[in-house]
Design a protein around this motif. Structure first.
Motif, PDB file in Angstrom:
ATOM      1  N   THR A   1      -8.371   3.984 -33.242  1.00  0.00           N
ATOM      2  CA  THR A   1      -6.926   3.837 -33.452  1.00  0.00           C
ATOM      3  C   THR A   1      -6.089   4.627 -32.445  1.00  0.00           C
ATOM      4  N   GLY A   2      -6.550   5.808 -32.072  1.00  0.00           N
ATOM      5  CA  GLY A   2      -5.793   6.614 -31.117  1.00  0.00           C
ATOM      6  C   GLY A   2      -5.667   5.915 -29.768  1.00  0.00           C
ATOM      7  N   VAL A   3      -6.777   5.374 -29.303  1.00  0.00           N
ATOM      8  CA  VAL A   3      -6.762   4.648 -28.030  1.00  0.00           C
ATOM      9  C   VAL A   3      -5.853   3.433 -28.122  1.00  0.00           C
ATOM     10  N   MET A   4      -5.925   2.723 -29.251  1.00  0.00           N
ATOM     11  CA  MET A   4      -5.118   1.508 -29.382  1.00  0.00           C
ATOM     12  C   MET A   4      -3.632   1.819 -29.514  1.00  0.00           C
ATOM     13  N   ARG A   5      -3.281   2.947 -30.107  1.00  0.00           N
ATOM     14  CA  ARG A   5      -1.861   3.347 -30.129  1.00  0.00           C
ATOM     15  C   ARG A   5      -1.350   3.546 -28.707  1.00  0.00           C
ATOM     16  N   ALA A   6      -2.163   4.233 -27.901  1.00  0.00           N
ATOM     17  CA  ALA A   6      -1.779   4.451 -26.504  1.00  0.00           C
ATOM     18  C   ALA A   6      -1.683   3.122 -25.755  1.00  0.00           C
ATOM     19  N   GLN A   7      -2.581   2.207 -26.085  1.00  0.00           N
ATOM     20  CA  GLN A   7      -2.560   0.909 -25.410  1.00  0.00           C
ATOM     21  C   GLN A   7      -1.349   0.082 -25.810  1.00  0.00           C
ATOM     22  N   MET A   8      -0.962   0.121 -27.067  1.00  0.00           N
ATOM     23  CA  MET A   8       0.241  -0.606 -27.480  1.00  0.00           C
ATOM     24  C   MET A   8       1.480  -0.036 -26.784  1.00  0.00           C
TER      25      MET A   8
END
Length: 281
Positions: A180-187
């Protein structure tokens, strides 16, 4: 500078050599006989599988009866096509031909169904994706691939930036690559880059159901010079296919237009990306 890539110079050169041979009404075999070389050498030159020296160009154009202006122009192209490019040092991990085309393109249209396109990835997403797709990759190799990705992304921030139009499936937003942390940064990266004037990001929502291009991703590269026609690139894990016939390029261009009509508008797409980011909090 757009139009100066040795990769695109080589493509233009071999295209002109083939055109001039056909205009002279000579077969590959006849050219080989005149130049006292194998027909396979001429074939490999015309298909871009081998390099072509300025001397080769002079000999071929003499056989074709080309004028001096054409000779000077194509000999210069041959010299430029042999120059080293910054991406040559990454030739063992990426197809240099594609990176060369990308570096010289003035616009790119691309569709991805399962992942965020490379030009829009944040570093954490890139690292996670590489480590999962290439589990045997060393830390040093991952670092090199990340450096290459960043160098390619710089095209979006140049004084004369690459124009990029991306269509992605909602699945690419919701697949938890790296957590989730990586995907927050990606969004956040998607929203940031999508707000740039030279970038358009659209998402095909799950609610659209079936749609064009679900069978695979593709890239359409367009170039600033009239002599460099569009090319379609279809990537696979170990190789890639380049389509240059006008009929093939036109077919993919039509598919992309259908994707654009099916996808949410850029504003609607940004809203969906924001909504997905909230679910990752």
């Amino acid at each position: 500078m757009r139009g100066s890539s040795p990769t695109v110079r080589k493509r233009r050169l071999v295209s002109e050599l083939r055109r001039l041979r056909e205009a002279a009404e000579l077969t590959i075999e006849e050219v080989g006989e005149r130049l006292e070389c194998s027909a396979s050498k001429i074939s490999r030159i015309e298909t871009g599988r081998v390099g072509v020296s300025p001397r080769d160009v002079r000999d071929m154009l003499a056989a074709y009866g080309a004028d001096s202006a054409t000779l000077d122009e194509l000999v210069q192209l041959a010299r430029e096509a042999r120059r080293k490019a910054w991406w040559d040092e990454f030739g063992d991990i990426v197809p240099g031909r594609y990176v060369g085309y990308e570096a010289d393109a003035d616009s790119i249209r691309t569709y991805q169904g399962l992942m965020i396109p490379g030009l829009l990835q944040c570093e954490a997403y890139t690292r996670s994706l590489i480590s999962q797709v290439l589990p045997d990759a060393s830390a040093a190799e991952i670092d090199r691939r990340v450096r290459l990705r960043k160098a390619r992304q710089a095209l979006l921030n140049e004084d004369d930036p690459l124009r990029l139009h991306v269509v992605v499936d909602e699945a690419a937003l919701r697949r938890l690559v790296g957590g989730t942390g990586v995907m927050r940064a990606q969004m956040a990266r998607l929203l940031q880059v999508g707000a740039m004037p030279n970038v358009t990001v659209q998402v095909v929502p799950f609610s659209a159901g079936g749609y064009a291009a679900m069978d695979g991703p593709f890239v359409i590269l367009s170039f600033p010079e009239r002599l460099d026609p569009d090319v379609v690139y279809i990537e696979s894990t170990r190789s890639g296919v380049y389509l240059e016939q006008p009929g093939d390029v036109s077919w993919y261009a039509e598919v992309f237009e259908r994707l654009v009509r099916t996808a949410l508008t850029p504003a609607g797409s940004a809203s969906l990306i924001t909504e997905v980011a909230r679910t990752l909090a």
